[in-house]
Each structure stands twice: as C-alpha cells, then as structure tokens.
Design an enzyme around this catalytic site. Structure first.
Site, PDB file in Angstrom:
ATOM      1  N   SER A 140       0.870  -1.181   0.000  1.00  0.00           N
ATOM      2  CA  SER A 140       0.000   0.000   0.000  1.00  0.00           C
ATOM      3  C   SER A 140       0.897   1.217   0.000  1.00  0.00           C
ATOM      4  O   SER A 140       2.085   1.135   0.361  1.00  0.00           O
ATOM      5  CB  SER A 140      -0.868  -0.003   1.259  1.00  0.00           C
ATOM      6  N   TYR A 153      -2.092   0.209  10.778  1.00  0.00           N
ATOM      7  CA  TYR A 153      -2.064  -0.268   9.393  1.00  0.00           C
ATOM      8  C   TYR A 153      -0.753   0.126   8.721  1.00  0.00           C
ATOM      9  O   TYR A 153      -0.126  -0.682   8.021  1.00  0.00           O
ATOM     10  CB  TYR A 153      -3.251   0.323   8.640  1.00  0.00           C
TER      11      TYR A 153
END
Length: 255
Positions: A140, A153
């Site tokens: 990501s 995250y």
C-alpha cells in the site's frame, strides 16, 4: 505473453473479493490456472465457477494464511507454481496511537505480515522449482508514508514492504523475482467498511468527493502487467494512485 507450462499456476490469497478476486479473473484470462485461497469458502467457490464458465481454469481452497499448519498442508499440493500473489490483509480502525486498540494492531500484523510470511515461506520451494517464479506482495502507499489515524495499518504495511525488499536481496540469483505493488486510494465494497467495523457512514467519508478513486480492476491490471513482463524484468516497486490523490494526506475532493 502465455505462461510456460512449468509456471502457469498462480496462487492468490485473499481472493474472495476486491483486488484478489479481480486479479484472479485477469490472470486466468492471461492463461494461468488460478488457485483461489481465502477464508470464505462460498465466495471463492463461486468465483472459481465463474472463471471456469468463462473458459479459464480455477480451483478454490479455503485457507487462513495466519494458520501456519494449514498453510504448510496447502503447500504440499504443489511441486511447482509460477506465481504467488500475496493479497490477503486489510486495515482495522483509524484511532490515534494514544488510544489505538492493541488487538487490532496485532490482527493487522498477523494478516498483513505473518500471513505473507507464512505462505511465501511455504511456497518458495515450489516457486524456485518452477525455474521462473514470481512473488507479488500487495502492500500500500501506507507502506511508504505515514498518516494520522493509520498507525497500526501503516506499521503493518511498512513491515510487509520490508519483507519484500529483504526477500529480494536474499534470493537474488535464484529464478524467482519479487514484485511489490503499492496502491493508494482504492474503492472496493469491503475495505473501508471492514476498517470501520461495518459503519457505512464512516466508510463513505473515505471516498467523499473523490471523482474517480482506483478500482479493484485498476490494481489487478497493474499486478497482471507486472507478472506478465519477460522473466528478466523485475518491477521492484510500483506505486499506483488515482489522479486525485497526490499523497496519503493530499487528496482533491470535489464540492
């Protein structure tokens, strides 16, 4: 580019929805026999039927990548495979570090990092045996930059990035390449909804005013392009964002 017989099997984790499912469809269309893994048996079986009906080859296998015993058992089915797409993962919560839930942090680390480690370790011998293996790590933009409320995250995705980068160093000289694809804002049915515990209002705010966030198909096309490059070409890192997103924190939102 039609894959060689020894490397035409592609294992995709987290294939029950979103980017994983889209990648399975596209790799099958490119001639790979796709092995769909996820915890939701009904979803991957339905996807396997869809791909088969469209003329592709697909097999569904219910698997939790955080369960090492199950992963090792799964890996015994393969002498060689050509592609592993590490897609399983996800985000939970958006609390600041001061009040973040350690259980959510632990779960994100287990799914994004330990899950990737488990399946990569288990299938690396089969990838090497193919003589032309490819490991894809779907990280990501959170693996490369921080943002407020994303600590857990971001930490997990940074670790996943380091896993890919280190593995590439350690196996250089073997017939296996390591590709990292790092998407920015992708609008899927489940990502934001899962992150906010099913709160549809909070999930909708993530994409509010963004005319065209990325879709699962956009990212799947990127993965498929990288996988189907000639064997000597390694796409070490590919960052892909919608035009409206300049960074994790700079997003154009229309009024």
């Amino acid at each position: 580019m039609t894959p060689a017989a020894a490397s035409r099997i592609a294992v995709i984790t987290g294939a029950s929805s979103g980017i994983g499912a889209a990648t399975a469809r596209q790799l099958a269309a490119e001639g790979y026999r796709v092995v769909l893994t996820a915890r939701r048996k009904d979803r991957i079986e339905a996807l396997a039927e869809e791909i088969t009906a469209a003329g592709g080859q697909a097999t569904a296998y219910t698997l939790d990548v955080t369960d090492r015993t199950a992963v090792d058992e799964f890996a015994t089915a393969f002498k060689t495979i050509g592609v592993l797409v590490n897609n399983a993962g996800g985000a939970l919560g958006a609390d600041p570090i001061a009040t973040g839930d350690p259980a959510q942090w632990r779960q994100m680390y287990e799914t994004n990092v330990i899950g990737t480690l488990n399946i990569t370790q288990a299938l690396l011998p089969a990838l090497t045996a193919s003589g032309d293996g490819t490991i894809v790590v779907l990280s990501s933009t959170a693996a490369h930059a921080t943002y407020e409320g994303g600590g857990g995250y971001v930490a997990a995705k940074h670790a996943e990035h380091v896993l890919a980068e280190t593995l590439r160093l350690e196996i250089v000289g073997t017939p296996v390449r390591v590709i990292e694809v790092a998407p920015g804002m992708v609008k899927t049915k489940e990502f934001a909804l899962t992150r906010f515990g099913g709160d549809t209002e909070k999930a909708a705010k993530v994409y509010a005013g963004v005319a065209q966030p990325l879709t699962a198909d956009d990212v799947a096309e990127t993965i498929t392009w990288a996988v189907t490059r000639p064997s000597h070409v390694n796409i070490d890192l590919l960052v892909v964002r919608p035009r409206a997103q300049a960074s994790n924190t700079k997003i154009h939102r229309e009024q």
